[in-house]
Design a protein around this motif. Structure first.
Motif, PDB file in Angstrom:
ATOM      1  N   PHE A  77       0.800  -1.219   0.000  1.00 33.72           N
ATOM      2  CA  PHE A  77       0.000   0.000   0.000  1.00 33.72           C
ATOM      3  C   PHE A  77       0.839   1.278   0.000  1.00 33.72           C
ATOM      4  O   PHE A  77       0.313   2.368   0.250  1.00 33.72           O
ATOM      5  N   VAL A  78       2.127   1.147  -0.263  1.00 31.68           N
ATOM      6  CA  VAL A  78       2.974   2.331  -0.371  1.00 31.68           C
ATOM      7  C   VAL A  78       3.599   2.361  -1.761  1.00 31.68           C
ATOM      8  O   VAL A  78       3.608   1.367  -2.479  1.00 31.68           O
ATOM      9  N   ALA A  79       4.106   3.515  -2.133  1.00 33.47           N
ATOM     10  CA  ALA A  79       4.685   3.675  -3.462  1.00 33.47           C
ATOM     11  C   ALA A  79       5.898   2.770  -3.635  1.00 33.47           C
ATOM     12  O   ALA A  79       6.696   2.589  -2.703  1.00 33.47           O
ATOM     13  N   PRO A  80       6.069   2.197  -4.817  1.00 35.41           N
ATOM     14  CA  PRO A  80       7.191   1.265  -5.043  1.00 35.41           C
ATOM     15  C   PRO A  80       8.556   1.859  -4.745  1.00 35.41           C
ATOM     16  O   PRO A  80       9.457   1.148  -4.281  1.00 35.41           O
ATOM     17  N   ASN A  81       8.728   3.158  -4.979  1.00 39.05           N
ATOM     18  CA  ASN A  81      10.062   3.744  -4.790  1.00 39.05           C
ATOM     19  C   ASN A  81      10.487   3.878  -3.328  1.00 39.05           C
ATOM     20  O   ASN A  81      11.663   4.114  -3.036  1.00 39.05           O
ATOM     21  N   VAL A  82       9.536   3.734  -2.383  1.00 34.56           N
ATOM     22  CA  VAL A  82       9.906   3.788  -0.960  1.00 34.56           C
ATOM     23  C   VAL A  82       9.533   2.505  -0.222  1.00 34.56           C
ATOM     24  O   VAL A  82       9.716   2.417   0.994  1.00 34.56           O
ATOM     25  N   ARG A  83       9.039   1.509  -0.944  1.00 36.60           N
ATOM     26  CA  ARG A  83       8.539   0.287  -0.300  1.00 36.60           C
ATOM     27  C   ARG A  83       9.631  -0.433   0.476  1.00 36.60           C
ATOM     28  O   ARG A  83       9.447  -0.803   1.642  1.00 36.60           O
ATOM     29  N   ASP A  84      10.778  -0.652  -0.142  1.00 35.68           N
ATOM     30  CA  ASP A  84      11.859  -1.374   0.539  1.00 35.68           C
ATOM     31  C   ASP A  84      12.358  -0.593   1.751  1.00 35.68           C
ATOM     32  O   ASP A  84      12.668  -1.179   2.800  1.00 35.68           O
ATOM     33  N   GLU A  85      12.441   0.718   1.609  1.00 36.06           N
ATOM     34  CA  GLU A  85      12.923   1.567   2.700  1.00 36.06           C
ATOM     35  C   GLU A  85      11.986   1.488   3.903  1.00 36.06           C
ATOM     36  O   GLU A  85      12.433   1.336   5.061  1.00 36.06           O
ATOM     37  N   ILE A  86      10.681   1.572   3.649  1.00 35.19           N
ATOM     38  CA  ILE A  86       9.705   1.495   4.736  1.00 35.19           C
ATOM     39  C   ILE A  86       9.731   0.123   5.389  1.00 35.19           C
ATOM     40  O   ILE A  86       9.769  -0.003   6.622  1.00 35.19           O
ATOM     41  N   THR A  87       9.701  -0.918   4.575  1.00 32.97           N
ATOM     42  CA  THR A  87       9.663  -2.276   5.110  1.00 32.97           C
ATOM     43  C   THR A  87      10.901  -2.573   5.951  1.00 32.97           C
ATOM     44  O   THR A  87      10.806  -3.166   7.044  1.00 32.97           O
ATOM     45  N   ALA A  88      12.059  -2.165   5.474  1.00 34.64           N
ATOM     46  CA  ALA A  88      13.299  -2.419   6.215  1.00 34.64           C
ATOM     47  C   ALA A  88      13.298  -1.698   7.560  1.00 34.64           C
ATOM     48  O   ALA A  88      13.711  -2.258   8.583  1.00 34.64           O
ATOM     49  N   ALA A  89      12.835  -0.449   7.565  1.00 36.46           N
ATOM     50  CA  ALA A  89      12.799   0.311   8.818  1.00 36.46           C
ATOM     51  C   ALA A  89      11.855  -0.332   9.818  1.00 36.46           C
ATOM     52  O   ALA A  89      12.204  -0.517  10.998  1.00 36.46           O
ATOM     53  N   LEU A  90      10.668  -0.710   9.362  1.00 37.62           N
ATOM     54  CA  LEU A  90       9.684  -1.301  10.270  1.00 37.62           C
ATOM     55  C   LEU A  90      10.173  -2.637  10.820  1.00 37.62           C
ATOM     56  O   LEU A  90      10.047  -2.921  12.018  1.00 37.62           O
ATOM     57  N   ARG A  91      10.747  -3.454   9.963  1.00 37.43           N
ATOM     58  CA  ARG A  91      11.202  -4.777  10.405  1.00 37.43           C
ATOM     59  C   ARG A  91      12.371  -4.703  11.381  1.00 37.43           C
ATOM     60  O   ARG A  91      12.569  -5.600  12.194  1.00 37.43           O
ATOM     61  N   SER A  92      13.125  -3.633  11.307  1.00 33.17           N
ATOM     62  CA  SER A  92      14.267  -3.481  12.217  1.00 33.17           C
ATOM     63  C   SER A  92      13.888  -2.749  13.504  1.00 33.17           C
ATOM     64  O   SER A  92      14.769  -2.392  14.290  1.00 33.17           O
ATOM     65  N   GLY A  93      12.594  -2.537  13.717  1.00 31.04           N
ATOM     66  CA  GLY A  93      12.140  -1.906  14.954  1.00 31.04           C
ATOM     67  C   GLY A  93      12.271  -0.400  14.974  1.00 31.04           C
ATOM     68  O   GLY A  93      12.220   0.221  16.044  1.00 31.04           O
ATOM     69  N   LYS A  94      12.409   0.205  13.790  1.00 33.54           N
ATOM     70  CA  LYS A  94      12.571   1.657  13.703  1.00 33.54           C
ATOM     71  C   LYS A  94      11.283   2.332  13.243  1.00 33.54           C
ATOM     72  O   LYS A  94      10.381   1.686  12.703  1.00 33.54           O
ATOM     73  N   ALA A  95      11.210   3.636  13.446  1.00 30.54           N
ATOM     74  CA  ALA A  95      10.036   4.409  13.076  1.00 30.54           C
ATOM     75  C   ALA A  95      10.172   4.969  11.671  1.00 30.54           C
ATOM     76  O   ALA A  95      11.281   5.292  11.213  1.00 30.54           O
ATOM     77  N   VAL A  96       9.041   5.089  10.994  1.00 30.17           N
ATOM     78  CA  VAL A  96       8.954   5.782   9.710  1.00 30.17           C
ATOM     79  C   VAL A  96       8.212   7.090   9.955  1.00 30.17           C
ATOM     80  O   VAL A  96       7.119   7.098  10.527  1.00 30.17           O
ATOM     81  N   LEU A  97       8.808   8.191   9.533  1.00 34.40           N
ATOM     82  CA  LEU A  97       8.178   9.498   9.674  1.00 34.40           C
ATOM     83  C   LEU A  97       7.747  10.011   8.320  1.00 34.40           C
ATOM     84  O   LEU A  97       8.463   9.852   7.325  1.00 34.40           O
ATOM     85  N   GLY A  98       6.559  10.658   8.266  1.00 40.35           N
ATOM     86  CA  GLY A  98       6.189  11.396   7.078  1.00 40.35           C
ATOM     87  C   GLY A  98       7.027  12.652   6.978  1.00 40.35           C
ATOM     88  O   GLY A  98       7.594  13.133   7.977  1.00 40.35           O
ATOM     89  N   ALA A  99       7.124  13.205   5.772  1.00 40.07           N
ATOM     90  CA  ALA A  99       7.973  14.380   5.557  1.00 40.07           C
ATOM     91  C   ALA A  99       7.566  15.554   6.442  1.00 40.07           C
ATOM     92  O   ALA A  99       8.416  16.271   6.978  1.00 40.07           O
ATOM     93  N   SER A 100       6.249  15.762   6.621  1.00 45.34           N
ATOM     94  CA  SER A 100       5.788  16.877   7.453  1.00 45.34           C
ATOM     95  C   SER A 100       6.159  16.668   8.910  1.00 45.34           C
ATOM     96  O   SER A 100       6.564  17.609   9.610  1.00 45.34           O
ATOM     97  N   SER A 101       6.025  15.434   9.391  1.00 46.80           N
ATOM     98  CA  SER A 101       6.385  15.143  10.771  1.00 46.80           C
ATOM     99  C   SER A 101       7.886  15.325  10.997  1.00 46.80           C
ATOM    100  O   SER A 101       8.309  15.900  12.003  1.00 46.80           O
ATOM    101  N   ALA A 102       8.698  14.836  10.061  1.00 43.48           N
ATOM    102  CA  ALA A 102      10.151  14.977  10.192  1.00 43.48           C
ATOM    103  C   ALA A 102      10.556  16.452  10.224  1.00 43.48           C
ATOM    104  O   ALA A 102      11.444  16.854  11.003  1.00 43.48           O
ATOM    105  N   LYS A 103       9.886  17.259   9.399  1.00 43.55           N
ATOM    106  CA  LYS A 103      10.202  18.698   9.371  1.00 43.55           C
ATOM    107  C   LYS A 103       9.817  19.365  10.679  1.00 43.55           C
ATOM    108  O   LYS A 103      10.570  20.174  11.235  1.00 43.55           O
ATOM    109  N   LEU A 104       8.634  19.042  11.183  1.00 39.82           N
ATOM    110  CA  LEU A 104       8.179  19.623  12.442  1.00 39.82           C
ATOM    111  C   LEU A 104       9.079  19.215  13.603  1.00 39.82           C
ATOM    112  O   LEU A 104       9.420  20.026  14.466  1.00 39.82           O
ATOM    113  N   ARG A 105       9.512  17.963  13.602  1.00 41.17           N
ATOM    114  CA  ARG A 105      10.328  17.425  14.689  1.00 41.17           C
ATOM    115  C   ARG A 105      11.807  17.774  14.526  1.00 41.17           C
ATOM    116  O   ARG A 105      12.594  17.536  15.433  1.00 41.17           O
ATOM    117  N   HIS A 106      12.196  18.274  13.337  1.00 39.87           N
ATOM    118  CA  HIS A 106      13.615  18.509  13.035  1.00 39.87           C
ATOM    119  C   HIS A 106      14.399  17.207  13.176  1.00 39.87           C
ATOM    120  O   HIS A 106      15.522  17.182  13.699  1.00 39.87           O
TER     121      HIS A 106
END
Length: 422
Positions: A145-174
């Motif tokens: 359910f995510v775009a092919p160009n970020v699918r591997d990146e998202i899946t790898a982060a989630l499987r390794s116990g890490k968080a995925v941030l949306g661009a707006s959240s990352a900007k707000l959080r710095h």
């Protein structure tokens, strides 16, 4: 008489243009700011009744989405509150739905964040914390359910116990990859930053395992990508078999800017960008009500006089569009239809649920009018001409919500050209 009419029309137009110009100026100056603070105050508590299906609300405007990202053609379903237990297994066993994922989500309270070098970015003074719109998914189920160009990146982060941030959240959080977010005793490293749509327009996306450790327990929405042809009526029938006797909001592929729970309103990340982020903590007597940092309140919440209603307390950035809408209601001869100001700023959560995000009222970005005649959950009686005026000024009307809230108008987007004489 003709001259007097012309002068009145010109005066009205000037008021509209001044109100719009003021709103644009406020948003231009403040839209990028993210201040930390608190809410004080309380709106009227409307009565509650069972939810009913209502027409979809006009769509708000996204903040900083990368809408060029090609997302799968997913169907969306959600209900008020949380989905029934076992929904993920039931959906997976329903062949007609094809590929499915159920997304869990709850507000979690962040106590600190650090950049990739370990330097502290946010660390509110206890007991204040930052409410985070957090979601969890099974990585394999979410991948389609995510775009092919970020699918591997998202899946790898989630499987390794890490968080995925949306661009707006990352900007707000710095924050970027390598940074971290701490929730009490649990720290989650950031493993990916992706377009907002790929993160479900949430502030943080984690795996189901990490989500459980953080207390994310409520299943909130379902996405489905059928292998064959699907129609709205067929999807409706399938979902009503899975979730009987319950009002369900169902959205076809691309039918909403925000393909998530509460798809017709702005998610918390957008509200924070528009109206400022606050720190707060749930009150012990009633966790659905918040105590907010007074510095945010003092910077954002003001009391002013507006047409028809008189003195109201709202976010300063809401006043230009609120004044513009009420001026047009008055000019249309409809002022007598608005009898009771029932509250604007109120530091509480959505539907007064302890795990839900802060209400738009907590940002001072929603106003309730004529509550006695339009109680929560009842058939709205608000004059449709008034609704149209408010919608032209960028408000969303609660009468179109899944559970109708006819008294309620909240920030949706900027006013349309029609509201400014265009």
């Amino acid at each position: 008489m003709a001259s007097l009419t012309s002068m009145t029309a010109r005066a009205t137009m000037r008021r509209r243009r001044l109100a719009f110009g003021a709103m644009v100026a406020v948003l231009a100056v403040g839209g990028a700011l993210a201040l930390v603070g608190t809410d004080r105050g309380e709106a009227a508590r409307p009565s509650s009744s069972p939810p009913t299906q209502t027409p979809a609300a006009p769509q708000p405007t996204p903040s900083s989405a990368d809408l060029s990202t090609q997302m799968p053609r997913a169907w969306l379903a959600w209900i008020t509150g949380s989905l029934p237990p076992g929904m993920s297994a039931q959906a997976a066993a329903t062949t007609a739905l094809g590929t499915t994922v159920v997304v869990a989500g709850d507000t979690r309270w962040m106590t600190a964040s650090r950049d990739a070098n370990g330097a502290v970015i946010d660390r509110p003074a206890p007991p204040y914390e930052i409410p985070i719109d957090a979601f969890s998914v099974d990585p394999a189920a979410y991948a389609p359910f995510v775009a092919p160009n970020v699918r591997d990146e998202i899946t790898a982060a989630l499987r390794s116990g890490k968080a995925v941030l949306g661009a707006s959240s990352a900007k707000l959080r710095h924050l970027g990859v390598g940074g971290s977010m701490t929730f009490g005793a649990r720290t989650v490293p950031v493993g990916a930053v992706v377009p907002d749509a790929d993160a479900g327009w949430g502030e943080m996306l984690v795996s189901r395992a990490v989500g459980r450790s953080l207390g994310i327990v409520d299943d909130r929405y379902l996405l489905a990508e059928p292998s064959g042809q699907m129609t709205p009526s067929r999807f409706d029938a399938i979902m009503r078999r899975l979730i009987p006797d319950t009002a369900i909001r169902m959205v076809p592929p691309g039918g909403s800017t925000y393909m998530r729970i509460a798809s017709g309103v702005n998610p918390p990340i957008v509200m924070k960008q528009r109206f400022g982020e606050f720190t707060a903590y749930p009150q012990s007597a009633d966790p659905a009500y918040l105590t907010v940092d007074p510095s945010w309140y003092d910077a954002h919440i003001v009391t002013r006089n507006v047409p028809i209603l008189g003195s109201v307390t709202c976010n300063r950035r809401l006043f230009p569009m609120l004044t513009g809408a009420l001026t047009d209601v008055q000019d249309a001869g409809l002022g007598n239809e608005l009898h009771v100001y029932s509250g604007c700023y109120a530091a509480r959560t959505v539907a007064r649920s302890p795990t839900a995000p802060p209400s738009q009222h907590a940002y001072g970005a929603a106003i309730d009018i004529n509550a006695p005649e339009n109680p929560y959950g009842a058939q709205p009686t608000m004059d449709p001409r008034i609704v149209r005026i408010f919608e032209r000024w960028g408000f969303l009307w609660g009468g179109r919500f899944l559970t109708p809230d006819g008294m309620h108008f909240e920030y949706g987007s900027g006013p349309t050209a029609a509201a400014n004489g265009g």
